[in-house]
Design an enzyme around this catalytic site. Structure first.
Site, PDB file in Angstrom:
ATOM      1  N   GLY A  10      43.918  54.852  28.566  1.00 56.78           N
ATOM      2  CA  GLY A  10      43.929  53.861  28.300  1.00 56.78           C
ATOM      3  C   GLY A  10      42.487  53.080  28.158  1.00 56.78           C
ATOM      4  N   GLY A  13      41.008  49.804  26.588  1.00 53.93           N
ATOM      5  CA  GLY A  13      41.627  48.773  26.799  1.00 53.93           C
ATOM      6  C   GLY A  13      40.344  47.946  27.288  1.00 53.93           C
ATOM      7  N   ASP A  14      40.952  46.878  27.904  1.00 51.77           N
ATOM      8  CA  ASP A  14      39.981  45.699  28.599  1.00 51.77           C
ATOM      9  C   ASP A  14      39.044  45.955  29.940  1.00 51.77           C
ATOM     10  OD1 ASP A  14      39.746  43.456  27.220  1.00 51.77           O
ATOM     11  OD2 ASP A  14      40.378  42.422  29.469  1.00 51.77           O
ATOM     12  N   ASP A 179      42.583  50.178  45.544  1.00 52.70           N
ATOM     13  CA  ASP A 179      42.754  48.205  45.388  1.00 52.70           C
ATOM     14  C   ASP A 179      41.396  47.366  45.370  1.00 52.70           C
ATOM     15  OD1 ASP A 179      42.732  45.919  46.371  1.00 52.70           O
ATOM     16  OD2 ASP A 179      45.122  45.951  47.142  1.00 52.70           O
ATOM     17  N   HIS A 180      40.936  47.175  44.235  1.00 53.18           N
ATOM     18  CA  HIS A 180      39.310  46.397  44.124  1.00 53.18           C
ATOM     19  C   HIS A 180      38.877  45.828  44.906  1.00 53.18           C
ATOM     20  CE1 HIS A 180      40.881  42.659  42.238  1.00 53.18           C
ATOM     21  NE2 HIS A 180      39.545  42.580  42.115  1.00 53.18           N
ATOM     22  N   LYS A 184      35.134  46.141  47.664  1.00 56.37           N
ATOM     23  CA  LYS A 184      34.141  44.535  47.384  1.00 56.37           C
ATOM     24  C   LYS A 184      33.333  44.841  48.285  1.00 56.37           C
ATOM     25  CE  LYS A 184      37.282  41.292  45.167  1.00 56.37           C
ATOM     26  NZ  LYS A 184      36.438  40.328  44.507  1.00 56.37           N
ATOM     27  N   HIS A 242      46.181  43.240  47.538  1.00 54.32           N
ATOM     28  CA  HIS A 242      44.708  42.622  48.366  1.00 54.32           C
ATOM     29  C   HIS A 242      44.706  41.448  49.665  1.00 54.32           C
ATOM     30  CE1 HIS A 242      44.065  43.784  44.011  1.00 54.32           C
ATOM     31  NE2 HIS A 242      44.197  42.442  43.250  1.00 54.32           N
TER      32      HIS A 242
HETATM   33  C1  BG6 Z   1      43.828  40.853  40.340  1.00 54.30           C
HETATM   34  C2  BG6 Z   1      44.862  40.016  40.353  1.00 54.30           C
HETATM   35  O1  BG6 Z   1      44.165  41.529  41.042  1.00 54.30           O
HETATM   36  O2  BG6 Z   1      42.991  39.977  41.246  1.00 54.30           O
HETATM   37  C3  BG6 Z   1      44.396  39.052  39.822  1.00 54.30           C
HETATM   38  O3  BG6 Z   1      45.678  40.688  39.217  1.00 54.30           O
HETATM   39  C4  BG6 Z   1      43.645  37.935  40.301  1.00 54.30           C
HETATM   40  O4  BG6 Z   1      45.412  37.878  38.655  1.00 54.30           O
HETATM   41  C5  BG6 Z   1      42.431  39.656  40.472  1.00 54.30           C
HETATM   42  O5  BG6 Z   1      42.345  37.069  39.111  1.00 54.30           O
HETATM   43  C6  BG6 Z   1      41.552  38.404  40.942  1.00 54.30           C
HETATM   44  O6  BG6 Z   1      40.050  39.677  41.418  1.00 54.30           O
HETATM   45  P1  BG6 Z   1      39.235  38.844  42.292  1.00 54.30           P
HETATM   46  O7  BG6 Z   1      38.291  40.451  42.764  1.00 54.30           O
HETATM   47  O8  BG6 Z   1      37.848  37.754  41.035  1.00 54.30           O
HETATM   48  O9  BG6 Z   1      39.384  37.772  43.282  1.00 54.30           O
END
Ligand code: BG6
Length: 488
Positions: A10, A13-14, A179-180, A184, A242
């Site tokens: 990918g 991709g974005d 899981d981003h 943080k 999240h």
């Molecule tokens: C993503 C979701 O995982 O997290 C999005 O798919 C959401 O819909 C985003 O906008 C929010 O992330 P953050 O870091 O901007 O709070």
């Protein structure tokens, strides 16, 4: 760090452009990439290495938090990228890829490693993992790792199926599930703050804490993702992953010198202790919402059902609030109120810990807002911690007056989530990645809510865009004498 090939599915991709290339560039600037490092970008289109490198350069210029200078060093960074066209279903393409990887590895020292990063839709995960194994790409001299991003499945059965498929090619300790939110910086600090400050450690239980509020509020709507979002909703998009990850990170009680295994084990025990929901109690614990037309920062925005690509009768959730309880000795009796929504008034992610009222019987204060003792963690976009303490009002000695102890830092200067996560994955540190046990237990907890939404057995509450969500979410707290803090 030993020689590594970073194989990126990918690559055009974005996500790759916005997050992965800027993250790699910032790691490069900080000397945090292996000395011998090669990125092989994969995509359907037949690009040359030069065209691909130009697109990486453009992405770094556009999205990196630190601006790139046209130096020899930057050139060296860009030249570590190569491109290989690949059709995900074509096993011959994986053989060609293997040859290319081996060619680069021949020029590397030691026992080169391979990191496979799947920046593609989850429907391709299993096919790619199978082909990595079948082609021999998985037979490495050094380690091999697989990095994937949510969504991990659509519900409990599909997540289990997906995991069973991936497990045929990669073991659990080779799979890094991003899981981003776990990347943080403030989320990564929660564990340390609690563990290394006796002042917090001592307070971290139902003895002193009245309730906890975890909110992720967004001003954006469904954007260009109608096809995805309308099948997923806030419950799958944000809550199952999240929001539950933030809950786990906040409520952990870790022993000294915890290893990543201990962290993950403790997180798992939190989910296991979550009071399960079932058909009869869901309505009392969960609020489902959807935005109607409204205005955000002076701009009129359409209702969810008038967004492009959304059907006019969609019952999808763009907002979820829930009351959760953890049945363990630390947290029994403390409600955790969790909410997330799109098209809300403000963009923020925040955790508020409200302490019990110490002087409830003796205070003369008339305004109960003034006697709340709060600890506020600002997660993003800015990072901060505020302690709201009770003090005496010098003008009116009968009254309490809050004072604030504040720490704030500008989120833009901190490393991005993807930087620290990619760095951890390269280093083999799984602490801030979701273990399969967590993913499975999260789906298990959420599944009765998915069922209730699917058969419409709980109401859908509407809220105007630009508000703080449906009134029913206020009632959820009011039942226990609580209210959402800091809603303006
Ligand atoms: C993503 C979701 O995982 O997290 C999005 O798919 C959401 O819909 C985003 O906008 C929010 O992330 P953050 O870091 O901007 O709070």
């Amino acid at each position: 760090m030993e020689a590594t090939t970073f194989v990126l599915f990918g690559a055009t991709g974005d996500l790759a452009k916005r997050k992965i290339y800027p993250a790699l560039y910032n790691l490069f600037l900080d000397g945090k990439l292996p000395q011998e490092f090669r990125v092989i970008g994969l995509g359907r289109r037949p690009f040359s290495d030069e065209t691909f490198q130009a697109s990486v350069e453009h992405a770094v210029h556009t999205f990196s938090r630190r601006k790139a200078e046209e130096t020899a060093e930057f050139k060296q960074f860009v030249q570590s990228f190569s491109y290989c066209p690949l059709n995900i279903d074509n096993s011959d393409d994986y053989k060609k890829l293997l040859q290319l990887v081996q060619q680069y590895e021949a020029g590397m020292s030691g026992t080169p490693n391979r990191m496979f990063y799947l920046s593609v839709g989850p429907e391709f995960f299993a096919t790619i993992a199978d082909n990595i194994k079948a082609s021999g790409l998985g037979d490495t001299k050094g380690w091999k790792r697989l990095v994937i991003e949510k969504p991990f499945g659509h519900d409990l059965p599909s997540a289990q199926q997906l995991n069973a498929k991936l497990s045929k090619s990669f073991s659990e300790d080779e799979i890094y599930r991003i899981d981003h939110y776990l990347g943080k910086p403030m989320i990564q600090k929660l564990e340390i703050l609690q563990q290394s400050n006796p002042v917090l450690q001592a307070l971290w239980s139902n003895r002193y804490i009245s309730n906890v509020q975890i909110s992720a509020s967004e001003t954006v709507g469904v954007e260009e993702r109608a096809g995805y979002y309308d099948h997923v909703g806030a419950i799958r998009d944000m809550f199952q992953n999240h929001m539950l990850q933030m809950l786990m990170m906040l409520t952990l009680h870790l022993p000294e010198n915890s290893t990543p295994e201990v962290v993950r084990f403790k997180k798992k025990t939190i989910l296991e202790a979550l009071e399960p929901l079932h058909r009869d109690n869901i309505a009392a614990h969960v609020v489902r919402g959807q935005y109607t037309a409204g205005s955000i920062a002076g701009k009129e925005v359409a209702s969810y059902t008038n967004e492009p690509g959304i059907s006019s009768d969609s019952m999808n959730d763009t907002y979820v609030a829930a009351k959760l309880e953890i049945d363990d000795p630390f947290w029994r009796g403390v409600p955790f109120y969790i909410r997330t929504g799109k098209r809300m008034k403000e963009k923020y992610t925040r955790i508020i810990v409200e302490f019990k009222e110490a002087f409830k019987q003796t205070t003369k204060a008339t305004d109960s807002n003034q006697i709340a003792n709060l600890l506020i963690f600002e997660i993003s976009p800015n990072e901060g911690i505020t302690f709201q303490l009770n003090s005496r009002d010098p003008q009116n000695k009968d009254q309490f007056k809050p004072i604030y102890i504040d720490f704030h830092s500008n989120g833009a200067e901190a490393p991005e989530a993807y930087e620290s996560l990619i760095h951890d994955a390269l280093n083999g540190d799984p602490t801030f990645f979701a273990h399969w046990d967590e993913v499975e237990l999260s789906w298990k907890w959420v599944q009765p809510i998915l069922n209730a939404f699917a058969d419409n057995s709980i109401p859908l509450h509407y809220y105007p865009a630009g508000s703080n969500g449906p009134a029913a979410a206020d009632e959820l707290l009011a039942k226990n004498g609580h209210h959402w803090w800091l809603d303006s």
